[in-house]
Design a protein around this motif. Structure first.
Motif, PDB file in Angstrom:
ATOM      1  N   GLU A  55       0.781  -1.252  -0.114  1.00  0.00           N
ATOM      2  CA  GLU A  55       0.087  -0.026  -0.231  1.00  0.00           C
ATOM      3  C   GLU A  55       1.138   1.297  -0.001  1.00  0.00           C
ATOM      4  OE1 GLU A  55      -2.781  -0.286   3.313  1.00  0.00           O
ATOM      5  OE2 GLU A  55      -3.958  -1.775   2.271  1.00  0.00           O
ATOM      6  N   ILE A  56       2.023   1.252   0.675  1.00  0.00           N
ATOM      7  CA  ILE A  56       2.846   2.455   0.818  1.00  0.00           C
ATOM      8  C   ILE A  56       3.578   2.677  -0.372  1.00  0.00           C
ATOM      9  CG2 ILE A  56       5.107   3.192   1.734  1.00  0.00           C
ATOM     10  CD1 ILE A  56       4.355   2.006   4.206  1.00  0.00           C
ATOM     11  N   PHE A  57       3.736   1.512  -1.254  1.00  0.00           N
ATOM     12  CA  PHE A  57       4.604   1.613  -2.485  1.00  0.00           C
ATOM     13  C   PHE A  57       3.505   2.229  -3.361  1.00  0.00           C
ATOM     14  CE2 PHE A  57       5.148  -0.232  -6.449  1.00  0.00           C
ATOM     15  CZ  PHE A  57       6.487   0.092  -6.938  1.00  0.00           C
ATOM     16  N   LEU A  58       2.068   1.745  -3.485  1.00  0.00           N
ATOM     17  CA  LEU A  58       1.270   2.194  -4.254  1.00  0.00           C
ATOM     18  C   LEU A  58       0.879   3.702  -4.179  1.00  0.00           C
ATOM     19  CD1 LEU A  58      -1.166  -1.048  -4.652  1.00  0.00           C
ATOM     20  CD2 LEU A  58       0.594  -0.267  -6.364  1.00  0.00           C
ATOM     21  N   LYS A  59       0.692   3.985  -2.891  1.00  0.00           N
ATOM     22  CA  LYS A  59       0.685   5.413  -2.593  1.00  0.00           C
ATOM     23  C   LYS A  59       1.785   6.433  -3.299  1.00  0.00           C
ATOM     24  CE  LYS A  59      -2.254   4.739   1.402  1.00  0.00           C
ATOM     25  NZ  LYS A  59      -2.492   5.139   2.558  1.00  0.00           N
ATOM     26  N   GLY A  60       2.930   5.995  -3.020  1.00  0.00           N
ATOM     27  CA  GLY A  60       3.813   6.453  -3.591  1.00  0.00           C
ATOM     28  C   GLY A  60       3.886   6.626  -5.080  1.00  0.00           C
ATOM     29  N   LEU A  61       3.718   5.591  -5.671  1.00  0.00           N
ATOM     30  CA  LEU A  61       3.558   5.618  -7.230  1.00  0.00           C
ATOM     31  C   LEU A  61       2.530   6.612  -7.603  1.00  0.00           C
ATOM     32  CD1 LEU A  61       5.184   3.304  -8.465  1.00  0.00           C
ATOM     33  CD2 LEU A  61       3.276   2.507  -9.338  1.00  0.00           C
ATOM     34  N   GLN A  62       1.237   6.748  -7.060  1.00  0.00           N
ATOM     35  CA  GLN A  62       0.272   7.562  -7.254  1.00  0.00           C
ATOM     36  C   GLN A  62       0.693   8.921  -7.199  1.00  0.00           C
ATOM     37  OE1 GLN A  62      -3.094   6.406  -4.656  1.00  0.00           O
ATOM     38  NE2 GLN A  62      -4.227   5.900  -6.443  1.00  0.00           N
ATOM     39  N   HIS A  63       1.428   9.162  -5.990  1.00  0.00           N
ATOM     40  CA  HIS A  63       1.977  10.492  -5.785  1.00  0.00           C
ATOM     41  C   HIS A  63       2.857  11.106  -6.734  1.00  0.00           C
ATOM     42  CE1 HIS A  63       3.156  13.987  -3.457  1.00  0.00           C
ATOM     43  NE2 HIS A  63       4.534  13.608  -3.409  1.00  0.00           N
ATOM     44  N   LYS A  65       2.818   9.887 -10.091  1.00  0.00           N
ATOM     45  CA  LYS A  65       2.381  10.109 -11.172  1.00  0.00           C
ATOM     46  C   LYS A  65       1.438  11.393 -11.205  1.00  0.00           C
ATOM     47  CE  LYS A  65      -1.144   7.969 -13.986  1.00  0.00           C
ATOM     48  NZ  LYS A  65      -2.202   6.704 -14.130  1.00  0.00           N
ATOM     49  N   GLN A  66       0.809  11.645  -9.832  1.00  0.00           N
ATOM     50  CA  GLN A  66       0.266  13.234  -9.825  1.00  0.00           C
ATOM     51  C   GLN A  66       1.427  14.211  -9.868  1.00  0.00           C
ATOM     52  OE1 GLN A  66      -1.649  12.649  -5.961  1.00  0.00           O
ATOM     53  NE2 GLN A  66      -3.457  11.875  -6.780  1.00  0.00           N
ATOM     54  N   MET A  67       2.485  14.029  -9.329  1.00  0.00           N
ATOM     55  CA  MET A  67       3.444  15.214  -9.506  1.00  0.00           C
ATOM     56  C   MET A  67       4.026  15.497 -11.080  1.00  0.00           C
ATOM     57  SD  MET A  67       3.828  16.401  -6.567  1.00  0.00           S
ATOM     58  CE  MET A  67       5.147  17.526  -6.640  1.00  0.00           C
ATOM     59  N   GLN A  68       3.930  14.260 -11.596  1.00  0.00           N
ATOM     60  CA  GLN A  68       4.366  14.251 -12.968  1.00  0.00           C
ATOM     61  C   GLN A  68       3.496  14.722 -13.861  1.00  0.00           C
ATOM     62  OE1 GLN A  68       5.015  10.268 -14.772  1.00  0.00           O
ATOM     63  NE2 GLN A  68       7.140  11.009 -15.427  1.00  0.00           N
ATOM     64  N   GLU A  69       2.224  14.638 -13.612  1.00  0.00           N
ATOM     65  CA  GLU A  69       1.275  15.283 -14.486  1.00  0.00           C
ATOM     66  C   GLU A  69       1.195  16.539 -14.251  1.00  0.00           C
ATOM     67  OE1 GLU A  69      -1.275  14.061 -16.349  1.00  0.00           O
ATOM     68  OE2 GLU A  69      -0.022  12.126 -16.550  1.00  0.00           O
ATOM     69  N   GLN A  70       1.385  17.224 -13.040  1.00  0.00           N
ATOM     70  CA  GLN A  70       1.344  18.563 -12.606  1.00  0.00           C
ATOM     71  C   GLN A  70       2.375  19.466 -13.299  1.00  0.00           C
ATOM     72  OE1 GLN A  70       1.326  18.985  -8.537  1.00  0.00           O
ATOM     73  NE2 GLN A  70      -0.922  18.289  -8.263  1.00  0.00           N
TER      74      GLN A  70
END
Length: 76
Positions: A55-63, A65-70
């Motif tokens: 779960e920690i890994f997936l949250k980091g991945l999501q974060h 991805k969001q930073m990359q999109e921004q």
């Protein structure tokens, strides 16, 4: 050991492993460092820890991805 008792021990271990991994990682490491990993309770603990780490890994991945999109330039 009965199947129901076996499943209950795995379930208890899973829940405790997840919570310890989340709130008391040092204690989790101490408890599982020299345990019999073939016991149902400890198998559950290790699995609970693994799921929490996932779960920690997936949250980091999501974060990430969001930073990359921004940071992407916007097309007009």
């Amino acid at each position: 050991m009965e199947d129901k008792e076996f499943e209950q021990r795995i379930s208890d271990g899973y829940n405790n492993g997840y919570l310890l991994s989340r709130f008391e990682p040092t204690l989790y490491k101490q408890l599982t460092n020299n345990c019999d990993k073939e016991q149902p309770y400890f198998k559950g603990m290790i699995e609970g820890h693994r799921v929490h780490e996932q779960e920690i890994f997936l949250k980091g991945l999501q974060h990430s991805k969001q930073m990359q999109e921004q940071s992407k330039p916007r097309m007009k």
